[in-house]
Design a protein around this motif. Structure first.
Motif, PDB file in Angstrom:
ATOM      1  N   LYS A  49      38.197   7.766  87.294  1.00 24.31           N
ATOM      2  CA  LYS A  49      37.617   8.684  88.283  1.00 24.31           C
ATOM      3  C   LYS A  49      38.027  10.123  87.991  1.00 24.31           C
ATOM      4  CE  LYS A  49      37.374   5.347  92.085  1.00 24.31           C
ATOM      5  NZ  LYS A  49      37.803   5.043  93.473  1.00 24.31           N
ATOM      6  N   LYS A  50      39.239  10.279  87.472  1.00 27.48           N
ATOM      7  CA  LYS A  50      39.749  11.562  87.003  1.00 27.48           C
ATOM      8  C   LYS A  50      40.551  11.313  85.735  1.00 27.48           C
ATOM      9  CE  LYS A  50      40.071  14.379  91.215  1.00 27.48           C
ATOM     10  NZ  LYS A  50      40.976  15.243  92.015  1.00 27.48           N
ATOM     11  N   PHE A  51      40.672  12.339  84.909  1.00 28.41           N
ATOM     12  CA  PHE A  51      41.431  12.159  83.669  1.00 28.41           C
ATOM     13  C   PHE A  51      41.899  13.520  83.176  1.00 28.41           C
ATOM     14  CE2 PHE A  51      37.009  12.714  82.623  1.00 28.41           C
ATOM     15  CZ  PHE A  51      37.011  13.594  81.548  1.00 28.41           C
ATOM     16  N   ASP A  52      42.851  13.475  82.255  1.00 25.62           N
ATOM     17  CA  ASP A  52      43.330  14.682  81.587  1.00 25.62           C
ATOM     18  C   ASP A  52      42.651  14.775  80.224  1.00 25.62           C
ATOM     19  OD1 ASP A  52      44.993  14.996  83.754  1.00 25.62           O
ATOM     20  OD2 ASP A  52      46.763  14.188  82.728  1.00 25.62           O
ATOM     21  N   PHE A  53      42.026  15.887  79.967  1.00 21.60           N
ATOM     22  CA  PHE A  53      41.327  16.078  78.702  1.00 21.60           C
ATOM     23  C   PHE A  53      42.207  16.905  77.777  1.00 21.60           C
ATOM     24  CE2 PHE A  53      37.767  18.471  76.369  1.00 21.60           C
ATOM     25  CZ  PHE A  53      37.736  17.522  75.355  1.00 21.60           C
ATOM     26  N   GLU A  54      42.708  16.264  76.710  1.00 24.72           N
ATOM     27  CA  GLU A  54      43.570  16.914  75.737  1.00 24.72           C
ATOM     28  C   GLU A  54      42.937  16.818  74.354  1.00 24.72           C
ATOM     29  OE1 GLU A  54      48.136  16.473  76.628  1.00 24.72           O
ATOM     30  OE2 GLU A  54      47.188  14.506  76.800  1.00 24.72           O
ATOM     31  N   TYR A  55      42.991  17.918  73.605  1.00 22.66           N
ATOM     32  CA  TYR A  55      42.483  17.869  72.236  1.00 22.66           C
ATOM     33  C   TYR A  55      43.032  19.041  71.441  1.00 22.66           C
ATOM     34  CZ  TYR A  55      39.200  21.658  73.417  1.00 22.66           C
ATOM     35  OH  TYR A  55      38.649  22.854  73.797  1.00 22.66           O
ATOM     36  N   LYS A  56      43.012  18.879  70.128  1.00 23.29           N
ATOM     37  CA  LYS A  56      43.298  19.977  69.205  1.00 23.29           C
ATOM     38  C   LYS A  56      42.012  20.326  68.494  1.00 23.29           C
ATOM     39  CE  LYS A  56      48.220  19.761  68.112  1.00 23.29           C
ATOM     40  NZ  LYS A  56      49.222  19.647  67.017  1.00 23.29           N
ATOM     41  N   ASP A  57      41.681  21.624  68.468  1.00 19.09           N
ATOM     42  CA  ASP A  57      40.457  22.025  67.783  1.00 19.09           C
ATOM     43  C   ASP A  57      40.681  22.044  66.274  1.00 19.09           C
ATOM     44  OD1 ASP A  57      41.682  24.485  67.065  1.00 19.09           O
ATOM     45  OD2 ASP A  57      40.965  25.462  68.891  1.00 19.09           O
ATOM     46  N   ASP A  58      39.641  22.366  65.538  1.00 18.53           N
ATOM     47  CA  ASP A  58      39.700  22.296  64.077  1.00 18.53           C
ATOM     48  C   ASP A  58      40.652  23.324  63.468  1.00 18.53           C
ATOM     49  OD1 ASP A  58      37.804  20.290  64.217  1.00 18.53           O
ATOM     50  OD2 ASP A  58      36.103  21.651  63.942  1.00 18.53           O
ATOM     51  N   GLU A  59      41.080  24.292  64.266  1.00 16.92           N
ATOM     52  CA  GLU A  59      42.041  25.291  63.796  1.00 16.92           C
ATOM     53  C   GLU A  59      43.474  24.948  64.197  1.00 16.92           C
ATOM     54  OE1 GLU A  59      40.506  28.842  65.502  1.00 16.92           O
ATOM     55  OE2 GLU A  59      38.800  28.974  64.108  1.00 16.92           O
ATOM     56  N   GLY A  60      43.639  23.758  64.835  1.00 17.36           N
ATOM     57  CA  GLY A  60      44.969  23.292  65.202  1.00 17.36           C
ATOM     58  C   GLY A  60      45.459  23.759  66.554  1.00 17.36           C
ATOM     59  N   ASN A  61      44.609  24.417  67.332  1.00 16.46           N
ATOM     60  CA  ASN A  61      45.009  24.901  68.654  1.00 16.46           C
ATOM     61  C   ASN A  61      44.938  23.766  69.675  1.00 16.46           C
ATOM     62  OD1 ASN A  61      45.260  27.683  67.791  1.00 16.46           O
ATOM     63  ND2 ASN A  61      43.010  27.718  67.721  1.00 16.46           N
ATOM     64  N   TYR A  62      45.968  23.692  70.519  1.00 22.18           N
ATOM     65  CA  TYR A  62      46.054  22.637  71.528  1.00 22.18           C
ATOM     66  C   TYR A  62      45.381  23.080  72.830  1.00 22.18           C
ATOM     67  CZ  TYR A  62      48.206  19.629  75.108  1.00 22.18           C
ATOM     68  OH  TYR A  62      48.424  18.778  76.166  1.00 22.18           O
ATOM     69  N   HIS A  63      44.644  22.140  73.446  1.00 20.62           N
ATOM     70  CA  HIS A  63      43.957  22.422  74.711  1.00 20.62           C
ATOM     71  C   HIS A  63      44.186  21.252  75.665  1.00 20.62           C
ATOM     72  CE1 HIS A  63      41.512  25.655  72.787  1.00 20.62           C
ATOM     73  NE2 HIS A  63      41.624  24.872  71.727  1.00 20.62           N
ATOM     74  N   ARG A  64      44.322  21.589  76.948  1.00 20.36           N
ATOM     75  CA  ARG A  64      44.510  20.533  77.947  1.00 20.36           C
ATOM     76  C   ARG A  64      43.924  20.976  79.275  1.00 20.36           C
ATOM     77  NH1 ARG A  64      48.214  18.835  81.982  1.00 20.36           N
ATOM     78  NH2 ARG A  64      48.428  16.543  82.045  1.00 20.36           N
ATOM     79  N   GLU A  65      43.162  20.055  79.892  1.00 21.29           N
ATOM     80  CA  GLU A  65      42.662  20.283  81.238  1.00 21.29           C
ATOM     81  C   GLU A  65      42.975  19.047  82.059  1.00 21.29           C
ATOM     82  OE1 GLU A  65      38.778  21.876  83.711  1.00 21.29           O
ATOM     83  OE2 GLU A  65      38.768  21.847  81.524  1.00 21.29           O
ATOM     84  N   ALA A  66      43.768  19.220  83.112  1.00 22.52           N
ATOM     85  CA  ALA A  66      44.245  18.087  83.898  1.00 22.52           C
ATOM     86  C   ALA A  66      43.334  17.819  85.096  1.00 22.52           C
ATOM     87  CB  ALA A  66      45.677  18.345  84.381  1.00 22.52           C
ATOM     88  N   GLY A  67      43.209  16.525  85.418  1.00 23.15           N
ATOM     89  CA  GLY A  67      42.558  16.118  86.653  1.00 23.15           C
ATOM     90  C   GLY A  67      41.084  16.434  86.754  1.00 23.15           C
ATOM     91  N   ILE A  68      40.363  16.354  85.650  1.00 25.42           N
ATOM     92  CA  ILE A  68      38.933  16.637  85.680  1.00 25.42           C
ATOM     93  C   ILE A  68      38.154  15.341  85.941  1.00 25.42           C
ATOM     94  CG2 ILE A  68      38.628  16.340  83.177  1.00 25.42           C
ATOM     95  CD1 ILE A  68      36.652  18.687  83.267  1.00 25.42           C
TER      96      ILE A  68
END
Length: 448
Positions: free
Chosen positions: A224-243
């Motif tokens: 129902k909700k989740f944390d979206f985590e990923y590293k882009d192709d340049e190695g930068n880390y991204h996170r969005e919680a509770g989406i």
């Protein structure tokens, strides 16, 4: 008056063999190698070299494995390509299993509702028999996926991955269809015994509870909700919680599904061009989007697809992939096999005759990513399939323009590429589409 085959008939047929030049060579080739290998035409491989004047790079193909979810994979591929580019995440995939879960759950309710609506008809009625023949399955069409996304959103594949029952769906389908047929008969009996609407609805909800449990055990509990985590192709880390899944679709995909129109090419006498059609019993989400097709001539369909490709947008399409195709080479061409020459017979049929006789219908959905234009006319098309990287050109196929004419039946086009007249025809026709019977070939599901 019926007549049997006589010995004289057989003697005449035998004598006729001598009239066909090369019959012994053809026999040895076909018996040793099989019909398709014996009649394969090398020229198709030469003609369908994978070079294109208009080409959209879409990365690594996905793999539906032993399931019939091509329509989901190809539709989600059209949605992931812009996401990959914008957020710089090469080979990123959206969860096909997430839409698979809700599709099977919604199809179960769709089946129950249609069983209830037709309960007064005898079991031998053709429409009732059609319902019970396949209560649910893996196949579907574009509008059906849109209905799921509009209701449930979407998630990354990393959040809700594939399971054994998603990638090889036969046991799950068999289990669900047995359960649905059994429960469907109970609902019919209750209605014909005069049970109240509330009693029938309560029983249906009990049955849906069982279906939900089967799906959770087989495919997992959808988030129902989740944390979206990923590293882009340049190695930068991204996170969005509770989406939520719907928030994720709106933010990261952002496609306006209402802007996309299903167009078909059905040159049969019962389907006038520039009319909108729907198909009885075809759908999944009760109260959701209706399946609607605008019938166009093949030249009109190609023109719209080319315009969309020129604008940098790929195209979801449905075709009869089992016809005149070489899977390992990744070639789709009406000249790939010369069976007529091998047997000295005439196999030619018009597209309308193929549809009317059941010789051909849509069975697979893929994505058109490229086209080769020579003097403004298409000669071949590049296709992103969802069978992994082994077949074809690392998972991509090449389709001849002649094969397009013969076996492409459906495509999805952004309304912005339609002329004002076509937009008006779709809008007006969609208000009260012409209803086709459940078994009409334009109601065929993509399932390979």
């Amino acid at each position: 008056m019926t007549k049997e085959i006589t010995n004289d008939n057989i003697a005449n047929y035998t004598a006729d063999l001598a009239k066909h030049a090369g019959i012994n060579i053809a026999s040895r080739a076909a018996q040793q190698n099989g019909i398709y290998k014996a009649s394969q035409n090398l020229q198709s491989k030469i003609d369908l070299d994978p070079t294109f004047s208009i080409e959209i790079d879409t990365g690594k193909p996905s793999d539906q494995k032993q399931s019939g979810r091509c329509w989901m994979f190809s539709a989600l591929n059209t949605m992931r390509h812009p996401l990959q580019k914008e957020y710089k995440v090469k080979d990123f995939e959206l969860s096909q299993n997430y839409t698979n879960f809700w599709d099977k759950f919604e199809k179960s309710n769709w089946f129950f509702e249609n069983v209830i609506a037709s309960a007064k008809q005898p079991l031998g009625d053709r429409k009732v028999s059609f319902l019970f023949a396949t209560p649910q399955q893996d196949g579907g069409q574009w509008d059906m996926l849109c209905g799921l996304i509009e209701k449930y959103g979407i998630v990354p594949k990393s959040v809700y991955p594939e399971t054994a029952n998603a990638t090889n769906s036969s046991a799950l389908n068999d289990t669900l269809n047995t359960l649905l047929r059994k429960d469907g008969l109970v609902l019919r009996t209750m209605i014909n015994e005069g049970k109240s609407e509330d009693e029938v609805e309560a029983r249906k909800n009990e049955f849906l509870n069982d279906v939900f449990r089967v799906l959770v055990v087989s495919l997992g509990m959808p988030p129902k909700k989740f944390d979206f985590e990923y590293k882009d192709d340049e190695g930068n880390y991204h996170r969005e919680a509770g989406i939520t899944p719907k928030e994720f679709f709106a933010k990261y995909v952002g496609m306006n599904l209402e802007d996309h129109v299903s167009i078909i090419n059905s040159p049969t006498a019962d389907k006038p061009y520039h009319k909108v059609f729907s198909v009885e019993y075809l759908g999944n989400v009760v109260g959701g989007r209706q399946v609607r097709h605008l019938n166009l001539e093949i030249a009109e369909m190609k023109d719209l697809i080319i315009k969309q490709l020129q604008a940098g947008e790929v195209v979801w399409f449905g075709s009869n992939v089992g016809k005149d195709s070489e899977r390992q080479l990744g070639l789709l061409d009406t000249n790939i096999y010369k069976r007529d020459e091998l047997f000295d017979i005439d196999l030619s049929m018009s597209k309308a005759d193929k549809l009317d006789s059941g010789e051909s219908m849509m069975d697979h959905a893929m994505v058109i990513t490229s086209v080769d234009l020579v003097e403004g006319k298409p000669t071949k098309w590049k296709i992103e399939n969802s069978w992994g990287e082994k077949p074809g050109f690392k998972g991509y196929f090449v389709m001849s323009d002649a094969w397009f004419d013969a076996f492409v039946y459906q495509a999805v086009i952004n309304k912005k590429f339609l002329s004002d007249d076509l937009k008006a025809e779709f809008v007006d026709g969609a208000k009260d589409p012409i209803q086709l019977l459940p078994w009409d070939p334009m109601g065929a599901l993509a399932f390979k």
